[in-house]
Design a protein around this motif. Sequence first.
Motif, short mmCIF file in Angstrom:
data_model
loop_
_atom_site.label_atom_id
_atom_site.label_comp_id
_atom_site.label_asym_id
_atom_site.label_seq_id
_atom_site.Cartn_x
_atom_site.Cartn_y
_atom_site.Cartn_z
N THR A 49 11.07 -1.65 24.05
CA THR A 49 11.94 -1.11 22.98
C THR A 49 12.35 0.43 23.19
O THR A 49 13.51 0.33 23.07
N VAL A 50 11.58 1.04 23.74
CA VAL A 50 11.94 2.46 23.75
C VAL A 50 12.79 2.63 25.10
O VAL A 50 13.55 3.53 25.19
N LEU A 88 16.04 0.97 15.68
CA LEU A 88 15.01 0.65 16.51
C LEU A 88 14.12 -0.58 16.44
O LEU A 88 13.85 -1.20 17.00
N PHE A 108 7.61 8.56 21.62
CA PHE A 108 7.42 7.14 21.21
C PHE A 108 6.24 6.44 21.68
O PHE A 108 5.50 5.75 20.87
N ALA A 130 16.00 1.95 23.44
CA ALA A 130 16.57 2.95 22.74
C ALA A 130 17.21 4.08 23.34
O ALA A 130 17.77 4.84 23.08
#
Length: 344
Positions: free
Chosen positions: A199-200, A110, A186, A203
């Motif tokens: 980012t999430v 992550l 998140f 991911a």
Amino acid sequence: MTVFDPKYTISSRLLENIKRIATLIYELNNRSFSRVVLLELIKRAHEISAHASTSIEGNPLALTEVKKIIKKHPKHIRDSEREVLNYNSALIWLDKLTRKRDAKFDLSLLLNIHQAVMAGLMPVSQCGKLRKEAVFVNDPAKRETIYWPPDQQDVKALMQDLFDFVSQNKDEVDSLILAGIFHKQFVVIHPLMDGNGRTVRLATKVLLSAMGLNTFNLFSFEDYYNQNVAKYFAQVGVKGNYYDIYQQIDFTSWLEYFTDGIIDELLRVANVLEQKSVTPQTILRTHHQNILDYIKKHDFITDKIYSTLTARAKPTRNQDFNRLLDLGLIERVGKGKATIYRLK
């Protein structure tokens, strides 16, 4: 704080969505398309994803501009252009990683994703690092704070708790539900100073690839969110103080919306593939499909085996194999009588 135990209900809508996604994935995985068509779709998906995911966060660049930037990769760039190039590079890197099945889904991965998408866009001390400061979320329309995430000293433990939940339930809970829960939780934790959304979303793609849905190659579910950003934020976000609300958060509505988006993208891709595949150059005849079906069932085929499945002469059988080779659907292994053909 208690161990993360998300509250959600397997509603009839969510259950139907999961069933439909499984059917759509099965249908797509059992169809054969030329390499030319797939490469074009991969390129298009990367462009749409890079545009949509950065647009959600306020990037002003239009899709046409994003395409030019990705193609030309200019040296002297503004932050808006760097956001696009970073996201596209991260897509390519994670695509290769998941293909090799080397993507261990943990905090380290992550933070590496965050490093990739935020390089050159924030202080080095914050890039690829969990936040060490308090943050809050504002409503830009009302110009007021609507959410206070957990304190910075609790972030690492909360994130580890989330990863533990995913790891411990990967064989018990449907992958779609796990990916959706991870995505929203998140956002609730808000573990990074900036770049949380990009980012999430990346991911989540890694998690989805584990169920056989390689979203890096063909899909861009970010575009579904970008079509109505206000709805996306309303579904994925929460309001209030984390410590007052975390035990009351219900993930059901978000999971329904999350799976709606995947269905929307699966249908879009299926439609595009259908349109692009039916051409004189890419259409497959029954004998071509027979070869592919045999390989899917038995892992490989030889000319000798093929001769037992068809009455076509050897020169014609060679043409059949060559057609599939040219389309990038199969590969030749070995030489002479030891030659076998496998899916590429």
